[in-house]
Write a protein that holds these residues in place. Structure first.
Motif, PDB file in Angstrom:
ATOM      1  N   TYR A 178     -52.148  14.328  28.442  1.00  0.00           N
ATOM      2  CA  TYR A 178     -51.004  13.507  28.864  1.00  0.00           C
ATOM      3  C   TYR A 178     -50.837  12.290  27.947  1.00  0.00           C
ATOM      4  N   VAL A 185     -45.853  20.427  37.946  1.00  0.00           N
ATOM      5  CA  VAL A 185     -44.431  20.695  37.728  1.00  0.00           C
ATOM      6  C   VAL A 185     -43.905  20.009  36.470  1.00  0.00           C
ATOM      7  N   ARG A 186     -44.131  18.692  36.356  1.00  0.00           N
ATOM      8  CA  ARG A 186     -43.466  17.952  35.269  1.00  0.00           C
ATOM      9  C   ARG A 186     -44.366  17.683  34.076  1.00  0.00           C
ATOM     10  N   TYR A 187     -45.655  17.462  34.321  1.00  0.00           N
ATOM     11  CA  TYR A 187     -46.592  17.161  33.236  1.00  0.00           C
ATOM     12  C   TYR A 187     -47.982  17.485  33.754  1.00  0.00           C
ATOM     13  N   TYR A 235     -49.515  14.883  40.862  1.00  0.00           N
ATOM     14  CA  TYR A 235     -50.130  15.813  39.903  1.00  0.00           C
ATOM     15  C   TYR A 235     -50.025  17.214  40.483  1.00  0.00           C
ATOM     16  N   PRO A 282     -40.720  20.639  44.281  1.00  0.00           N
ATOM     17  CA  PRO A 282     -40.558  20.362  42.840  1.00  0.00           C
ATOM     18  C   PRO A 282     -39.546  19.261  42.522  1.00  0.00           C
ATOM     19  N   GLN A 300     -44.109   9.310  36.843  1.00  0.00           N
ATOM     20  CA  GLN A 300     -45.180   9.299  35.841  1.00  0.00           C
ATOM     21  C   GLN A 300     -46.382   8.521  36.380  1.00  0.00           C
ATOM     22  N   SER A 327     -39.275   9.492  37.603  1.00  0.00           N
ATOM     23  CA  SER A 327     -39.800  10.822  37.319  1.00  0.00           C
ATOM     24  C   SER A 327     -41.268  10.933  37.718  1.00  0.00           C
TER      25      SER A 327
END
Lengths: 476, 486
Positions: B104, B332-334, B329, A85, A45, A43
Motif C-alpha cells: 500500500y 475491495v479498493r486497496y 480492509y 463494496p 483510505q 474513499s
C-alpha cells in the motif's frame, strides 16, 4: 371478518444542498467520470479522518426549525457498521442518540380533512457510493463519487393511514425542503427518496402489528403504488390467516409489486457506537436563534399571499414548485402590478422554457423587467395574446425591450376604434349574405366576421374591440 | 551507548546536539544522514528495526537542505528521523506491518509527517511495529520481529518496538511513534530510551492508521528528554483535519528547565507499585525512589481504586474501536485481495483471513462481540463507564501531587515467544501504561537504571492534561539524577 386499517410511517432521505461532502472537501457533483470526486477521506483510505461540514449541520437545523422540531444543542455521530463494496469505511456515519432534531410534524389536508403527521426525528448521515454491475463482463465496479454526500433522514411517527395521505405528506415535505434550499430534491437523481413502513391492524386498535419495510422509493407515484400493493398483499395474508413477516421489501414499478429483499433474521446487527473521530455536534442557542431569524417564509405562507394577490391555486403551486420562481414573480410584479397576468406568462411560457433549457428563472436573459413589460403591452391592448406569445421565443433568446421588438416586428395591435370601424365597414360590405343571416338571428356568424376582420388586419386588430365594433355596426 | 567524548561518532549525537551542529554548519545534513545510514546498515541485520529504508531519497533530501543552508526557524533542520510504519507517507509504502497493506502506497502525508518535514527533517526510514500497533513486542509484525539492541534474544517491546530499538542503537537521533496503550512508553523503557505520549488531542492523528481512535496518540522517542521536547514542539497543535485535536495554543516546550527535586510531590499509585514486578525491576525502582527521597522529593503513596479494572476496560474499548476501524480492509479498493473469490462474502472472508494476522483477528473478534446486539450494555457500555471512573481517579490523584510516578513494565525485556500463546497474560503486561491512555493524560517514560542482567528498567511520570511542559521539566530533573543509558 374484522376490518383492517393500514398504519404507515415514512423514512425520507433528502440530500442536503451543500457544495462539498459531509466529511471532506470533495464537491457534491453528479454525472461526472466515476471516482473523479474522491479523496483519502471519502474513499476510506487508511489514516484519513472525517471533518464535519458546518453547512450541512445548518441545513439540517433549518429543516428542523421549519418542521417545528426541537433542534438539539448537542447531538452525536455514531458508526453504523456493515460491509458492502460501496461503503468505503465499512461503516456509515450516522446519528443514533441524540439526533440533531427531535419531534415536530406537518399538517396535511386531503379529502378526509386535515391531519397532523408527527415527526420522530431528523438525523444527519453520509451517503454510500454506487455499485455498477457490468452484466456483459460479469463485473461489479464501484463509483465513490456519491460516497460521503450529506443526507438528512426524516423519520415520521406511524401516523399515516392511506397511500393518499402518505403521498400528500411527502409532496408537502418535498415542497418545504426544496423551498428552504435544504435540498435540491431532484427525485430522478435520488436526492429525495423514501422508505415506507407499513402494517395492518384491526380498525381503531391502538397497538401496532408486524410491519414490512419497502426501501428506496424515488417517486411520489411509486410511494402510492407500493403502499397500495402492500395493503392488498397484507390484507390477503390476513384473510388467509397467514402472518405478516417482518422483512425488507423492494418495489418493482414494472410489475407493480413488492418483493422480499431480506427477512428479520438476515437483518444486519449494525453494532452502533459513538464515532470516536467526531466530537459532539453543537448548535448553540445563539446560533439557533440566528438560524431561526434567517428562516424564509414557508410555502404555506407564500401560497396564502399569492392567492390573496389573485393567483389561481394551480399557478401558486407551480410557482412554489420551481426554484426562484416566486422571487422572479415578486420582482416582476413590483414593476407591473398585474399578478394574474404575470403568473399566466410564467406558468405558460417562462417556466417551461426554463425547464427545457435547464436553468433557473433568475438566470434567464428574459428578466423580470422584460416579462413585466410584455404583460403591460398585453394589458393596454398593444399586443394581442397571440402576438405576445409569438414574441416570447425571441425575448427568451435575447431579452431586451418587448415594446421595441413588437414595433420592429410590426405586430402591435390596432386598438384604434376608428381604424377598426373602417375595417368593419369593409367586411360588412364584402359579406352581404352573412350579414343578412346575422341580422336574421344567426348571431354565431359574428365570429366568422371577426375572423375575416382579423385576417384583413393581418392579425393586428384587437379582436375584442373588433367584435364590439362589428356587433354595434351590424345592429345599427 | 557511551558517554560523550571527543571521539563521539556523528550517529551518536543526541538530537539536540546534532541540531546545534547542523545549524552552525559544523556538520552538514548529508554527513549526518550518511552517518546514520551507515550505522543503520551495520546494525540492521541484527535488529530488523526498519521495514523501509529511504537511503537514496534521504541523501537527496539532505543534499537539497545543504544547498539551501540551515534555517534557524526550522527546529529539525537536517535531522534524519524515522517514522513508525503506521504514519502515512505520500509515495512511500505504509504497511502497518500487515500483509494486508504490504504494497500500500498512500496518496497523502500524515499531518505529523508534513509538520516534521516542514521543520527541515529528513525521512530516514519507516520502523517496525506489531501489526496495526496491536501488541507489546513487535512479534506480531507480519514481517518478523525487531530485536532488542541490549540483548538480541529479547523483545524490544511494542508496538513502537522498531522505533525504540532504532533509537537505542543510534540509527537515528529521533523517532516518531504512536501510543494507544503504552506503545511508545513501554518499548522506550525496554530499550532504555525516552518516550513521550502527549495528552490525547495535543497532536493530530490525521494520517495515522487508526487502531483505537479515542486512545491513539502520536508521540516522540529519543535519547534525551529535551530531544522529545523539540520533536513535540513541531508535532503539537491544532489541525483542522482532525476534529478531535485541541485548539489550545502550544506551550514552549524547548524552554523547559529541570524542575527542582526538593519539594517536588510525586504520587505513587499503590495499585501499580504493589502489582507483581520482577525482582530486577523492583530493586532498581525502589533504589531509585530512595535516591529521589534523599534529594528532597516528597513521595506520596495513593490509591486509584479503579485501576485494577483498566485492562479489562481497555481491551473492550480498544478492540471495539479497532473492529470497525479495520473494517475498511475488505479487499475491495486497496490492500490484499484474495484470488478468485466465489462471492462477495467469500471476497471479504478470504481477503481478511489471509492478510490479517492472529492478534489482529483476535482483537477484531473481541471488539465485534463487545459491540454486538445483546452484549453492548454488558461490555462496551460498562467499559465506557469504567473508563470515566478511572479518569476521575487520575484527576483526583493529580490534585494531591504534582505528577504520578509508576513503573512502565512489570518485567525487563523478555524472551521471544514468552507470551505469544498466552494473550491474557500478555495483556496484563500493559497494566502500567494503558490507564494513562484511558484517562487521556500525558506520560513520559525514561530510564531509571540498568538491571544487573544488563537490561534497562524504565519508569514513567504522568502529568495533568496539556501539562507537557511541566512534565518535561520534571523529566529533565529525573534525567539529571539518573543518567541516560544511551
Amino acid at each position: 371478518m374484522i376490518e383492517m386499517e393500514p398504519v404507515i410511517g415514512l423514512e425520507i432521505h433528502a440530500q442536503l444542498k451543500t457544495a462539498t461532502k459531509l466529511f471532506c472537501s470533495c464537491p457534491v457533483a453528479r454525472g461526472d467520470e466515476p471516482n473523479s470526486h474522491i479523496c483519502e477521506i471519502c474513499s476510506g483510505q487508511p489514516g484519513a479522518l472525517p471533518r464535519l461540514n458546518a453547512r450541512a449541520v445548518e441545513l439540517a437545523a433549518r429543516a428542523g426549525l421549519a418542521l417545528g422540531a426541537e433542534v438539539n444543542e448537542i447531538s452525536i455521530f455514531s458508526r453504523k457498521n456493515y460491509f458492502y463494496p460501496d461503503l468505503p469505511n465499512g461503516f456509515q456515519t450516522s446519528q443514533l442518540d441524540p439526533p440533531i432534531c427531535q419531534g415536530g410534524g406537518l399538517a396535511i389536508e386531503n379529502q378526509t380533512g386535515g391531519k397532523f403527521i408527527r415527526l420522530n426525528r431528523i438525523h444527519l448521515e453520509d451517503d454510500a457510493g454506487k455499485c455498477l454491475h457490468d452484466e456483459q463482463r460479469g463485473q461489479t465496479l464501484v463509483d465513490l463519487n456519491r460516497a460521503g454526500t450529506p443526507l438528512i433522514e426524516i423519520v415520521t411517527e406511524p401516523d399515516l393511514a392511506s397511500s393518499a395521505q402518505a403521498v400528500e405528506f411527502i409532496k408537502k415535505l418535498h415542497e418545504i425542503l426544496v423551498h428552504l434550499e435544504v435540498t435540491e430534491g431532484r427525485l430522478e437523481e435520488g436526492e429525495f427518496r423514501c422508505d415506507v413502513n407499513i402494517s395492518l391492524r384491526p380498525a381503531g386498535a391502538a397497538y401496532l402489528t408486524t410491519r414490512a419495510e419497502i426501501k428506496n422509493l424515488n417517486s411520489f407515484r411509486h410511494v402510492g403504488q407500493a403502499i397500495e400493493y402492500e395493503i392488498e398483499r397484507q390484507t390477503g395474508l390476513y384473510d388467509q390467516g397467514q402472518p405478516v413477516i417482518q422483512e425488507t421489501r423492494l418495489f418493482d414499478p414494472a410489475r407493480q409489486e413488492t418483493r422480499s429483499l431480506r427477512s428479520k433474521e438476515e437483518a444486519h446487527d449494525y453494532r452502533y457506537f459513538t464515532q470516536p473521530d467526531l466530537p459532539p455536534v453543537v448548535v448553540t442557542p445563539a446560533r439557533l436563534a440566528a438560524l431561526r431569524a434567517a428562516l424564509p417564509p414557508l410555502p404555506g405562507q407564500i401560497r396564502s399571499r399569492l392567492l390573496a394577490q389573485g393567483l389561481t391555486g394551480e399557478q401558486a403551486a407551480v410557482l412554489l414548485d420551481r426554484r426562484q420562481a416566486v422571487e422572479y414573480f415578486d420582482l416582476a410584479s413590483q414593476i407591473f402590478d398585474q399578478p394574474g397576468r404575470l403568473a399566466a406568462l410564467m406558468t405558460e411560457l417562462l417556466l417551461p422554457a426554463c425547464q427545457r433549457d435547464n436553468i433557473s428563472p433568475l438566470e434567464a436573459r428574459l428578466t423580470p423587467a422584460t416579462l413585466a413589460g410584455l404583460a403591460r403591452l398585453m394589458a393596454d391592448n398593444t399586443l394581442s395574446r397571440r402576438a405576445a406569445y409569438d414574441l416570447f421565443p425571441e425575448l427568451w433568446e435575447k431579452g431586451g425591450d418587448p415594446a421595441a421588438l413588437a414595433r420592429a416586428r410590426g405586430v402591435t395591435q390596432v386598438s384604434d376604434a376608428g381604424a377598426i370601424a373602417a375595417l368593419a365597414a369593409e367586411i360588412i360590405a364584402a359579406h352581404p349574405a352573412e350579414v343578412q343571416n346575422y341580422r336574421a338571428g344567426q348571431t354565431k356568424i359574428l365570429s366568422f366576421l371577426v375572423g375575416q376582420l382579423m385576417r384583413r388586419s393581418q392579425g393586428a386588430a384587437n379582436p375584442k374591440l373588433a367584435g364590439e365594433v362589428l356587433t354595434k355596426m351590424l345592429n345599427e | 551507548m557511551t558517554e560523550m567524548t571527543e571521539t563521539t561518532e556523528l550517529y551518536q549525537l543526541t538530537l539536540t546536539e546534532a541540531a546545534a551542529k547542523l545549524q552552525s554548519r559544523e556538520i552538514s545534513a548529508q554527513e549526518l544522514t550518511a552517518a546514520c545510514l551507515d550505522r543503520l546498515e551495520s546494525t540492521e541485520p541484527a535488529l530488523q528495526a526498519c521495514l523501509t529504508v529511504l537511503a537514496d531519497q534521504a541523501l537527496e533530501d539532505a543534499a537539497l537542505l545543504d544547498r539551501a543552508g540551515p534555517d534557524p526557524d526550522q527546529l529539525l533542520w537536517g535531522l534524519p528521523l524515522t517514522f513508525k510504519d503506521i504514519y502515512c507517507t505520500k509515495g512511500v509504502r505504509t504497511s502497518a506491518a500487515s500483509r494486508m497493506l504490504r504494497r500500500y502506497i498512500p496518496s497523502y502525508d500524515a499531518e505529523v509527517v508534513t509538520r516534521i518535514k516542514k521543520a527541515g527533517a529528513v525521512v530516514l526510514a519507516k520502523t517496525n511495529l506489531d501489526e496495526f500497533a496491536m501488541g507489546s513486542t513487535t512479534e506480531f509484525s507480519a514481517f518478523g520481529p525487531t530485536r532488542n539492541p541490549w540483548n538480541p534474544a529479547k523483545v524490544p517491546g511494542g508496538s513502537s518496538g522498531g522505533a525504540a530499538a532504532s533509537i537505542a542503537a543510534c540509527q537515528s537521533p529521533g523517532a516518531l511513534g504512536t501510543d494507544t496503550g503504552g506503545s511508545i512508553r513501554q518499548p522506550a523503557a525496554l530499550c532504555g530510551c525516552v518516550g513521550l505520549k502527549p495528552t490525547y488531542g495535543r497532536v493530530s492523528r490525521y494520517g495515522l492508521i487508526a487502531y483505537a481512535s479515542s486512545l491513539d496518540q502520536p508521540g516522540p522517542l529519543a535519547r534525551r528528554v529535551i530531544d522529545c521536547a523539540r520533536l513535540l514542539q513541531v508535532m503539537a497543535g491544532p489541525d483542522d483535519r482532525d476534529n478531535t485535536v485541541s485548539t489550545r495554543p502550544v506551550d514552549d516546550y524547548l524552554s523547559a528547565r529541570p524542575a527542582p527535586l526538593r519539594g517536588l510531590r510525586l504520587g505513587l499509585p499503590r495499585e501499580l507499585w504493589e502489582s507483581r514486578l520482577d525482582e530486577e525491576t523492583s530493586a532498581i525502582l525502589k533504589a531509585a525512589l530512595k535516591t529521589l527521597e534523599e534529594a528532597g522529593v516528597e513521595l506520596k503513596t495513593l490509591s486509584l481504586p479503579h485501576l485494577p479494572h483498566s485492562v479489562a476496560a481497555y481491551y473492550i474499548l480498544a478492540t471495539a474501536e479497532a473492529s470497525t476501524n479495520l473494517a475498511r480492509y475488505d479487499g475491495v479498493r486497496y490492500g490484499h485481495r484474495a484470488d478468485d473469490p466465489q462471492s462477495l462474502r467469500d471476497l471479504y472472508v478470504a481477503s481478511r483471513s489471509e492478510a490479517l494476522g492472529p492478534e489482529v483477528r483476535r482483537r477484531i473478534l473481541l471488539g465485534t462481540f463487545a459491540l454486538s446486539s445483546g452484549y453492548y450494555d454488558a461490555y462496551f457500555k460498562k467499559a465506557a463507564k469504567v473508563r470515566r471512573l478511572i479518569r476521575d481517579d487520575f484527576f483526583r490523584a493529580l490534585e494531591e501531587c504534582d505528577f504520578l510516578c509508576s513503573p512502565v513494565s512489570p518485567l525487563t525485556a523478555w524472551d521471544f515467544g514468552k507470551f505469544t500463546d498466552d494473550p491474557l497474560t500478555a495483556y496484563q503486561m500493559d497494566l502500567m501504561t494503558l490507564p494513562v491512555n484511558l484517562a487521556g493524560l500525558p506520560g513520559l517514560s525514561l530510564p531509571a537504571g540498568l538491571a544487573p542482567g544488563g537490561l534497562p528498567v524504565g519508569w514513567q511520570l504522568i502529568g495533568r492534561p496539556f501539562g507537557e511542559r511541566d512534565l518535561l521539566g520534571a523529566g529533565l530533573a529525573l534525567e539529571e539524577a539518573f543518567p541516560p543509558l544511551t
